[in-house]
Design a protein around this motif. Structure first.
Motif, mmCIF file in Angstrom:
data_model
loop_
_atom_site.group_PDB
_atom_site.id
_atom_site.type_symbol
_atom_site.label_atom_id
_atom_site.label_comp_id
_atom_site.label_asym_id
_atom_site.label_seq_id
_atom_site.Cartn_x
_atom_site.Cartn_y
_atom_site.Cartn_z
ATOM 1 N N PRO A 157 0.798 -1.238 0.000
ATOM 2 C CA PRO A 157 0.000 0.000 0.000
ATOM 3 C C PRO A 157 0.823 1.276 0.000
ATOM 4 O O PRO A 157 0.542 2.201 -0.777
ATOM 5 N N TRP A 158 1.845 1.350 0.873
ATOM 6 C CA TRP A 158 2.624 2.592 0.937
ATOM 7 C C TRP A 158 3.406 2.817 -0.350
ATOM 8 O O TRP A 158 3.512 3.946 -0.841
ATOM 9 N N LEU A 159 3.964 1.750 -0.909
ATOM 10 C CA LEU A 159 4.700 1.885 -2.158
ATOM 11 C C LEU A 159 3.759 2.228 -3.307
ATOM 12 O O LEU A 159 4.087 3.038 -4.185
ATOM 13 N N LEU A 160 2.567 1.628 -3.299
ATOM 14 C CA LEU A 160 1.580 1.934 -4.332
ATOM 15 C C LEU A 160 1.142 3.394 -4.248
ATOM 16 O O LEU A 160 1.014 4.077 -5.278
ATOM 17 N N ALA A 161 0.921 3.887 -3.025
ATOM 18 C CA ALA A 161 0.537 5.292 -2.857
ATOM 19 C C ALA A 161 1.643 6.221 -3.344
ATOM 20 O O ALA A 161 1.371 7.274 -3.949
ATOM 21 N N THR A 162 2.899 5.847 -3.110
ATOM 22 C CA THR A 162 4.020 6.664 -3.591
ATOM 23 C C THR A 162 4.053 6.701 -5.113
ATOM 24 O O THR A 162 4.263 7.759 -5.726
ATOM 25 N N PHE A 163 3.852 5.530 -5.748
ATOM 26 C CA PHE A 163 3.828 5.475 -7.209
ATOM 27 C C PHE A 163 2.716 6.366 -7.776
ATOM 28 O O PHE A 163 2.928 7.124 -8.729
ATOM 29 N N TRP A 177 0.497 11.668 -20.603
ATOM 30 C CA TRP A 177 1.145 10.571 -21.318
ATOM 31 C C TRP A 177 2.513 10.235 -20.738
ATOM 32 O O TRP A 177 3.030 9.136 -20.958
ATOM 33 N N ALA A 178 3.110 11.158 -20.014
ATOM 34 C CA ALA A 178 4.423 10.884 -19.414
ATOM 35 C C ALA A 178 4.328 9.924 -18.241
ATOM 36 O O ALA A 178 5.346 9.397 -17.780
ATOM 37 N N VAL A 179 3.102 9.691 -17.749
ATOM 38 C CA VAL A 179 2.930 8.776 -16.620
ATOM 39 C C VAL A 179 3.167 7.330 -17.046
ATOM 40 O O VAL A 179 3.679 6.513 -16.272
ATOM 41 N N VAL A 180 2.799 7.012 -18.293
ATOM 42 C CA VAL A 180 2.879 5.620 -18.750
ATOM 43 C C VAL A 180 4.303 5.077 -18.699
ATOM 44 O O VAL A 180 4.554 4.027 -18.084
ATOM 45 N N PRO A 181 5.306 5.739 -19.318
ATOM 46 C CA PRO A 181 6.673 5.184 -19.243
ATOM 47 C C PRO A 181 7.274 5.236 -17.844
ATOM 48 O O PRO A 181 8.324 4.639 -17.602
ATOM 49 N N LEU A 182 6.623 5.942 -16.926
ATOM 50 C CA LEU A 182 7.130 5.999 -15.553
ATOM 51 C C LEU A 182 6.538 4.895 -14.688
ATOM 52 O O LEU A 182 7.265 4.187 -13.976
ATOM 53 N N LEU A 183 5.210 4.727 -14.750
ATOM 54 C CA LEU A 183 4.547 3.791 -13.849
ATOM 55 C C LEU A 183 4.592 2.354 -14.341
ATOM 56 O O LEU A 183 4.686 1.421 -13.533
ATOM 57 N N PHE A 241 7.558 -0.497 4.255
ATOM 58 C CA PHE A 241 7.275 0.420 3.149
ATOM 59 C C PHE A 241 7.332 -0.316 1.811
ATOM 60 O O PHE A 241 6.448 -0.169 0.966
ATOM 61 N N THR A 242 8.371 -1.116 1.611
ATOM 62 C CA THR A 242 8.505 -1.876 0.365
ATOM 63 C C THR A 242 7.946 -3.289 0.475
ATOM 64 O O THR A 242 7.931 -4.022 -0.513
ATOM 65 N N GLY A 243 7.500 -3.693 1.676
ATOM 66 C CA GLY A 243 6.974 -5.044 1.847
ATOM 67 C C GLY A 243 8.043 -6.109 1.717
ATOM 68 O O GLY A 243 7.804 -7.163 1.126
ATOM 69 N N THR A 244 9.226 -5.856 2.284
ATOM 70 C CA THR A 244 10.361 -6.763 2.150
ATOM 71 C C THR A 244 10.701 -7.386 3.495
ATOM 72 O O THR A 244 10.866 -6.679 4.486
ATOM 73 N N VAL A 245 10.812 -8.707 3.525
ATOM 74 C CA VAL A 245 11.234 -9.452 4.709
ATOM 75 C C VAL A 245 12.550 -10.142 4.366
ATOM 76 O O VAL A 245 12.647 -10.830 3.346
ATOM 77 N N THR A 246 13.562 -9.966 5.217
ATOM 78 C CA THR A 246 14.896 -10.486 4.934
ATOM 79 C C THR A 246 15.344 -11.421 6.046
ATOM 80 O O THR A 246 15.295 -11.059 7.225
ATOM 81 N N LEU A 247 15.773 -12.622 5.658
ATOM 82 C CA LEU A 247 16.449 -13.558 6.554
ATOM 83 C C LEU A 247 17.929 -13.488 6.202
ATOM 84 O O LEU A 247 18.365 -14.046 5.192
ATOM 85 N N HIS A 248 18.702 -12.793 7.020
ATOM 86 C CA HIS A 248 20.062 -12.441 6.637
ATOM 87 C C HIS A 248 20.973 -13.656 6.555
ATOM 88 O O HIS A 248 21.736 -13.798 5.599
ATOM 89 N N ARG A 249 20.923 -14.528 7.526
ATOM 90 C CA ARG A 249 21.854 -15.656 7.530
ATOM 91 C C ARG A 249 21.497 -16.682 6.470
ATOM 92 O O ARG A 249 22.365 -17.387 5.966
#
Length: 460
Positions: A157-163, A177-183, A241-249
């Protein structure tokens, strides 16, 4: 005739020197070693790639040949070791190269699959083949149950709202029309980097849109620790914010997944050995009431309050537990034991994961009743520790004074050895749960407490 023809051959072999002589003396062993070195190099290179499973699946014969030729390679290796001391410039160099290639391949396999304490390269290769060439079932063990399932279709959601906000800004400043090559590239990248996940009572499984299914046992996710130099070796982290979960080891990253915060919180709780037997639904026989309560001194108990509840109150037939909402991660660490007692830990919360008190209490109630009682007794023994003095209070029903007004649906609890008073306005469901628990207490008072105001406290 045979003796006369064999004599010149033996004479030529004795005169041979260097690599050709070694080839003759090993009697075919050098060809076996050269083929093994080539396979080891190709396997180590493929395993080191990002898409290592796809690389190996394109050439499954590499693994099969490496496993089948292992007895011949070991025989040639034993013969080579016997000659290494006498011929260091040839056999010694080849022995060093072969052993280094085998160690490199063995370490590469250990980074990709769990091999335990198995030292044999052949067994490690068989384990690698089982992981690469066989699909992983979603449910392996008997009794394994799914806890949480998620699939990413849109960005978080937060990343989508930013986009979308960025797209509106570009459309206003430049052109629609400039939105298309960006989004379009942004949505495409997040979509291709996302995937599906399954959290079970035993494992975490991750299926990226491009790649192979990966599994991680919850028992393999360890505590974060502080190294000798003071740096923190992270274990588990989340970026909501990006919806990322990291298992470092484990070097595993789940990108752009829904409910990333909830997934990380469940991993932080269920990876601990005390929660290994937690189910996925509450036992209907468990009699318990959990209500959000406000904490105040007696003279302020019915004044105007600002903000939300200060914590949760758990009422059971044999115990009363107050949890403050300030440091739920600290409470979780106090409920569980460190993996290595006495080892330095990273800090108050062992995982870099935001954890809510409601999530922790909900998981506690999924434990078998015997395990829940044991953990609460452990918490009671630590109630006077410095870290928990203001955050947890555990006592028996006889040590509390409880006033429950069924008409106004209010609950007030005071403690015999503590000056604080907890109070709450109950919903209809909470009222039913509290009534059920209090009916099992030896004595309780349904009458309204003295001085109860006619108007309930206003929450701002």
């Amino acid at each position: 005739m045979f003796l006369r023809s064999a004599a010149p051959a033996r004479e030529d072999a004795s005169e041979a020197s260097g690599w050709e002589g070694l080839r003759l003396r090993l009697e075919g062993g050098l060809e076996v070693i050269e083929a093994a070195l080539e396979r080891y190099y190709e396997l180590s290179t493929a395993i080191g790639k990002r898409s290592w499973k796809a690389k190996l699946r394109l050439r499954p014969e590499l693994l099969d040949e490496a496993i089948e030729s292992e007895p011949a390679v070991l025989a040639a290796l034993a013969s080579l070791k016997r000659r290494a001391s006498r011929e260091p410039e040839t056999a010694g160099v080849l022995l060093y190269e072969l052993e280094a290639a085998r160690e490199l391949l063995s370490a590469a396999v250990a980074r990709r699959v769990r091999v335990g304490e198995q030292p044999l390269l052949s067994e490690r290769l068989r384990r690698l083949r089982a992981v690469v060439l066989r699909p992983l079932p979603l449910l392996q063990k008997e009794g394994e149950q799914q806890v949480l399932v998620g699939e990413a279709v849109l960005p978080p959601p937060w990343l989508l709202a930013t986009f979308l906000a960025l797209g509106l800004l570009v459309a206003w400043l430049v052109s629609p029309w400039a939105v298309v090559p960006l989004l379009v590239p942004a949505f495409l990248v997040t979509y291709l980097r996302s995937g599906w996940y399954w959290l079970t009572t035993e494992r975490l499984l991750w299926q990226p849109r491009r790649g192979d299914l990966v599994q991680v046992s919850l028992s393999s996710i360890r505590d974060s620790t502080r190294g000798p130099s003071g740096n923190v070796e992270k274990n588990l982290s989340v970026n909501r914010f990006t919806g990322t979960v990291t298992l470092h080891r484990q070097r595993l990253t789940l990108r752009h997944v829904p409910n990333a915060g909830l997934l990380a919180a469940l991993l932080s709780i269920r990876r601990r050995k005390e929660f290994r037997h937690a189910g996925v639904s509450r036992d209907p026989r468990l009699i318990v009431a959990v209500v959000p309560v406000f904490r105040s001194m007696p003279e302020e108990a019915f004044g105007v309050t600002n903000g939300g509840p200060d914590g949760l109150l758990m009422l059971r037939p044999g115990s009363v537990v107050w949890f403050s909402k300030r440091f739920p991660g600290d409470i979780l660490d106090s409920l569980t034991e460190a993996e290595q007692p006495g080892s330095p830990r990273a800090g108050r919360n062992q995982d870099d994961v935001p954890l809510s008190l409601r999530q922790l209490v909900d998981q506690l109630l999924l434990l078998p009743e015997e395990a829940l009682d044991r953990m609460l007794r452990q918490l009671e023994s630590r109630r006077y520790s410095k870290s928990l003095l203001d955050d947890v209070l555990v006592c028996r029903p006889a040590e509390v004074d409880c006033s429950f007004n069924t008409l106004l649906q209010t609950l007030q609890v005071s403690f015999a050895d503590d000056a604080r008073v907890l109070w709450a306005n109950l919903s209809w469901e909470e009222r039913h749960q509290v009534s059920r628990v209090l009916s099992l207490w030896p004595s309780w008072n349904e009458a309204a407490p003295a001085g109860l105001p006619e108007i309930l406290p206003a929450r701002r």
